[in-house]
Design an enzyme around this catalytic site. Structure first.
Site, PDB file in Angstrom:
ATOM      1  N   HIS A  46      -7.311  -0.288   0.128  1.00  0.00           N
ATOM      2  CA  HIS A  46      -8.241  -0.973  -0.811  1.00  0.00           C
ATOM      3  C   HIS A  46      -7.766  -0.358  -2.250  1.00  0.00           C
ATOM      4  O   HIS A  46      -8.505   0.110  -2.900  1.00  0.00           O
ATOM      5  CB  HIS A  46      -9.477  -0.521  -0.577  1.00  0.00           C
ATOM      6  CG  HIS A  46     -10.601  -1.397  -1.086  1.00  0.00           C
ATOM      7  ND1 HIS A  46     -10.661  -1.375  -2.691  1.00  0.00           N
ATOM      8  CD2 HIS A  46     -11.624  -1.851  -0.620  1.00  0.00           C
ATOM      9  CE1 HIS A  46     -11.755  -2.128  -2.928  1.00  0.00           C
ATOM     10  NE2 HIS A  46     -12.403  -2.301  -1.599  1.00  0.00           N
ATOM     11  N   GLU A  79      -5.503  -5.665  -2.164  1.00  0.00           N
ATOM     12  CA  GLU A  79      -5.728  -4.854  -1.020  1.00  0.00           C
ATOM     13  C   GLU A  79      -4.881  -5.251   0.253  1.00  0.00           C
ATOM     14  O   GLU A  79      -5.034  -6.466   0.554  1.00  0.00           O
ATOM     15  CB  GLU A  79      -7.239  -4.940  -0.478  1.00  0.00           C
ATOM     16  CG  GLU A  79      -8.111  -4.482  -1.592  1.00  0.00           C
ATOM     17  CD  GLU A  79      -9.591  -4.767  -1.167  1.00  0.00           C
ATOM     18  OE1 GLU A  79      -9.946  -4.539  -0.012  1.00  0.00           O
ATOM     19  OE2 GLU A  79     -10.290  -5.013  -2.177  1.00  0.00           O
TER      20      GLU A  79
END
Ligand code: BG6
Length: 301
Positions: free
Chosen positions: A170, A273
């Protein structure tokens, strides 16, 4: 001998890696080599910073990020594992899984002849993780700090039944200003728009962000490039073992509501991400290993 001393005895490498305790119970592997600087928290195997020498930081870290046991760090590279977003059947479980808030073990460090450094971490299971994820498995993270930052998340099914895995690196990237930035590489891809109740759209051209964006691009293995006219650089994101790319910027109102973000800071960051989410979750058979890899490098614009 303290935990810190014993970690340093086992894993410190001169001119490469040193372990430090930056707050009560918060240990960081500090990497400093000829190519770059990086800090990686043992909690979450969370890469908090990465800065190639002579460049601006590549990763964004919130000035209000919390470094405390059990709290996820706002910025850097949180590991979403073993599910992405809300849990499929139990909304009481933590969003993005538990990997980012539990301690990981530093398993090995290595200095390479080209001057880069690698560190390998293993997720430590506990009673809570076993309750939340009753599947026999291991997760390891291999981080290589050189001119680029390479991250490999390796999951093995060590049990005797298949399971479904959702995951993502992320990553928060530092940009000069969100208005100076375009993300390229997703032209023609389909995405599910979380801001519009998961409606499905097709991306045309580069991504320009002018309001809240929260999208899961599916079935894409393409590199992405974040072009930043302000910093006159592009960040290239190469990936393997990943069919989803999530693009997120909370924009002002949501950022203000998050205690570890802050007003106006949404302009300095964008998350791109690399992972496997929604229709791209992975089914891992007994004995199988899956590797999600992303590599971040800087190019001049
Ligand atoms: C993104 C999600 O990946 O992460 C967003 O798509 C979410 O919906 C964001 O808000 C941040 O999540 P968290 O749990 O770190 O605040």
């Amino acid at each position: 001998m303290s935990i810190l001393q014993s970690l340093n005895q086992q894993h410190a490498i001169e001119n490469h890696v040193q372990l430090r305790e930056i707050a009560d119970g918060v240990i960081i592997a500090e990497v400093s080599n000829q190519h770059a600087l990086a800090n990686i928290a043992l909690q979450g195997a969370h890469i908090a910073t990465f800065q190639p020498r002579g460049e601006e930081p590549v990763l964004w870290l919130s000035p209000n990020a919390k470094f405390a046991p059990g709290k996820s760090i706002r910025g850097g590279v949180p590991i979403c594992w073993p599910w992405f977003g809300p849990h499929q059947t139990d909304s009481s479980l933590p969003g993005h899984g538990f990997a980012r808030t539990v301690p990981w073990e530093l398993l090995a460090t290595k200095a390479y002849p080209d001057g880069s450094t690698s560190l390998r971490f293993g997720l430590i299971e506990n009673d809570t993780t076993r309750t939340q994820w009753p599947h026999a498995s291991t997760a390891q993270l291999e981080v290589t700090v050189g001119k680029s930052l390479r991250v490999e998340l390796v999951t093995t099914n060590t049990g005797d039944a298949p399971f479904e895995l959702g995951e993502a690196l992320h990553t928060y990237f530092q940009i000069s200003d969100v208005g100076n930035m375009t993300i390229k590489g997703l032209d023609g891809c389909e995405y599910l728009d979380k801001v519009q109740d998961f409606a499905r759209f097709t991306q045309h051209d580069g991504i320009v962000i002018e309001s809240e964006v929260d999208r899961v691009y599916v079935n894409t293995e393409a590199d992405c490039v974040i072009e930043d006219k302000g910093l006159k650089r592009a960040i290239r994101i190469k990936k393997q073992g990943s069919k989803s790319t999530v693009v997120w910027n909370p924009w002002q109102e949501k950022a203000e509501k998050m205690g570890d973000f802050g007003p106006a800071l949404h302009r300095d960051m964008v998350c791109v991400e690399s992972g496997n989410a929604l229709e791209n979750v992975i089914t891992l058979q007994p004995g199988e290993t899956h590797t999600l890899m992303a590599e971040y490098s800087v190019e001049k614009l």
